[in-house]
Motif scaffolding. Structure first.
Motif, mmCIF file in Angstrom:
data_model
loop_
_atom_site.group_PDB
_atom_site.id
_atom_site.type_symbol
_atom_site.label_atom_id
_atom_site.label_comp_id
_atom_site.label_asym_id
_atom_site.label_seq_id
_atom_site.Cartn_x
_atom_site.Cartn_y
_atom_site.Cartn_z
ATOM 1 N N GLN A 1 -40.871 44.286 -3.557
ATOM 2 C CA GLN A 1 -40.410 45.566 -4.096
ATOM 3 C C GLN A 1 -39.428 46.242 -3.136
ATOM 4 O OE1 GLN A 1 -40.965 46.792 -7.236
ATOM 5 N NE2 GLN A 1 -39.345 48.172 -6.589
ATOM 6 N N MET A 2 -39.678 46.129 -1.836
ATOM 7 C CA MET A 2 -38.754 46.694 -0.842
ATOM 8 C C MET A 2 -37.381 46.028 -0.944
ATOM 9 S SD MET A 2 -41.320 47.036 2.433
ATOM 10 C CE MET A 2 -40.038 47.371 3.615
ATOM 11 N N ILE A 3 -37.367 44.707 -1.141
ATOM 12 C CA ILE A 3 -36.099 43.984 -1.287
ATOM 13 C C ILE A 3 -35.370 44.469 -2.531
ATOM 14 C CG2 ILE A 3 -35.072 41.720 -1.788
ATOM 15 C CD1 ILE A 3 -37.297 40.516 0.036
ATOM 16 N N HIS A 4 -36.099 44.574 -3.644
ATOM 17 C CA HIS A 4 -35.485 45.070 -4.883
ATOM 18 C C HIS A 4 -34.940 46.491 -4.700
ATOM 19 C CE1 HIS A 4 -36.224 41.848 -7.720
ATOM 20 N NE2 HIS A 4 -37.457 41.729 -7.270
ATOM 21 N N ASP A 5 -35.693 47.340 -4.012
ATOM 22 C CA ASP A 5 -35.262 48.722 -3.782
ATOM 23 C C ASP A 5 -33.970 48.770 -2.969
ATOM 24 O OD1 ASP A 5 -37.483 49.581 -5.176
ATOM 25 O OD2 ASP A 5 -38.605 50.171 -3.384
ATOM 26 N N ARG A 6 -33.898 47.956 -1.913
ATOM 27 C CA ARG A 6 -32.690 47.939 -1.082
ATOM 28 C C ARG A 6 -31.501 47.388 -1.842
ATOM 29 N NH1 ARG A 6 -35.147 46.149 4.764
ATOM 30 N NH2 ARG A 6 -36.267 48.095 5.109
ATOM 31 N N GLU B 1 -31.042 47.565 -5.059
ATOM 32 C CA GLU B 1 -30.637 48.597 -6.017
ATOM 33 C C GLU B 1 -29.867 49.710 -5.315
ATOM 34 O OE1 GLU B 1 -32.659 51.819 -9.026
ATOM 35 O OE2 GLU B 1 -33.752 49.981 -8.599
ATOM 36 N N LYS B 2 -30.320 50.082 -4.128
ATOM 37 C CA LYS B 2 -29.691 51.172 -3.381
ATOM 38 C C LYS B 2 -28.230 50.869 -3.063
ATOM 39 C CE LYS B 2 -30.263 53.948 0.785
ATOM 40 N NZ LYS B 2 -31.038 54.153 1.997
ATOM 41 N N ILE B 3 -27.935 49.616 -2.743
ATOM 42 C CA ILE B 3 -26.558 49.265 -2.391
ATOM 43 C C ILE B 3 -25.796 48.631 -3.548
ATOM 44 C CG2 ILE B 3 -27.027 49.074 0.072
ATOM 45 C CD1 ILE B 3 -27.054 46.054 -0.230
ATOM 46 N N GLY B 4 -26.441 48.515 -4.697
ATOM 47 C CA GLY B 4 -25.745 48.049 -5.891
ATOM 48 C C GLY B 4 -25.580 46.551 -6.015
ATOM 49 N N VAL B 5 -26.484 45.789 -5.419
ATOM 50 C CA VAL B 5 -26.424 44.335 -5.489
ATOM 51 C C VAL B 5 -27.411 43.844 -6.538
ATOM 52 C CG1 VAL B 5 -26.834 42.198 -4.200
ATOM 53 C CG2 VAL B 5 -25.747 44.127 -3.082
ATOM 54 N N TYR C 1 -27.788 38.277 -1.753
ATOM 55 C CA TYR C 1 -28.265 39.319 -0.841
ATOM 56 C C TYR C 1 -29.094 38.707 0.290
ATOM 57 C CZ TYR C 1 -31.028 43.249 0.863
ATOM 58 O OH TYR C 1 -31.654 44.172 1.663
ATOM 59 N N ILE C 2 -30.028 37.850 -0.049
ATOM 60 C CA ILE C 2 -30.912 37.265 0.968
ATOM 61 C C ILE C 2 -30.129 36.345 1.904
ATOM 62 C CG2 ILE C 2 -32.857 35.681 1.305
ATOM 63 C CD1 ILE C 2 -34.177 37.045 -1.118
ATOM 64 N N ARG C 3 -29.183 35.569 1.371
ATOM 65 C CA ARG C 3 -28.350 34.724 2.240
ATOM 66 C C ARG C 3 -27.569 35.587 3.227
ATOM 67 N NH1 ARG C 3 -26.909 32.144 -2.504
ATOM 68 N NH2 ARG C 3 -24.792 32.978 -2.368
ATOM 69 N N HIS D 1 -22.396 48.279 2.062
ATOM 70 C CA HIS D 1 -21.922 48.610 0.720
ATOM 71 C C HIS D 1 -21.097 49.883 0.831
ATOM 72 C CE1 HIS D 1 -21.768 49.146 -3.579
ATOM 73 N NE2 HIS D 1 -22.148 50.387 -3.408
ATOM 74 N N ILE D 2 -19.873 49.815 0.354
ATOM 75 C CA ILE D 2 -18.994 50.983 0.402
ATOM 76 C C ILE D 2 -18.724 51.434 -1.019
ATOM 77 C CG2 ILE D 2 -16.742 51.853 1.114
ATOM 78 C CD1 ILE D 2 -16.750 49.740 3.321
ATOM 79 N N ASP D 3 -18.940 52.700 -1.251
ATOM 80 C CA ASP D 3 -18.673 53.291 -2.563
ATOM 81 C C ASP D 3 -17.204 53.697 -2.611
ATOM 82 O OD1 ASP D 3 -18.631 54.646 -4.941
ATOM 83 O OD2 ASP D 3 -19.884 56.306 -4.272
#
Length: 116
Positions: free
Chosen positions: A24-29, A31-35, A41-43, A53-55
């Motif tokens: 869940q922590m991985i999913h949250d992170r 989502e936070k950066i839009g991946v 992401y894991i690689r 991540h730059i907006d």
């Protein structure tokens, strides 16, 4: 930020087991950066240890403002070419708007430069 620099075949697999809360922590992170691609992401995290991540929404807004500004300048140039003059209020308003756009450009680019 992951950049697609060409397709690289991924034919090797790594399997790990993690508890539900870490997943869940991985999913949250992500989502936070839009991946959305967990494998990418894991690689990236395993190889580099960070993910930036730059907006760019502010830069897109600046592009929009610059297009409007350019259009206004072109309109004034057309009036000046057809009539020979443009009233001072129009030029003053355009200059004020242009200064506002330039300040936003400077503020935004300084913000991005602070990241590096």
């Amino acid at each position: 930020m992951l950049l697609n620099q060409g397709y690289v075949p991924c034919n090797k697999q790594i399997h790990i087991k993690i508890p539900e809360n870490e997943l869940q922590m991985i999913h949250d992170r992500m989502e936070k950066i839009g991946v959305k691609n967990m494998s990418a992401y894991i690689r990236k995290m395993a190889i580099d240890g960070y993910y930036i991540h730059i907006d760019f929404s502010e830069l897109l807004e600046i592009i929009k403002l610059l297009k409007i500004d350019s259009n206004n300048i072109n309109q004034i140039a057309k009036v000046a070419n057809s009539c020979g003059t443009v009233d001072g209020k129009t030029i003053s308003d355009m200059k004020e708007n242009h200064e506002r756009v330039l300040k936003k450009v400077e503020k935004t680019f300084n913000k991005y430069l602070d990241i590096y």
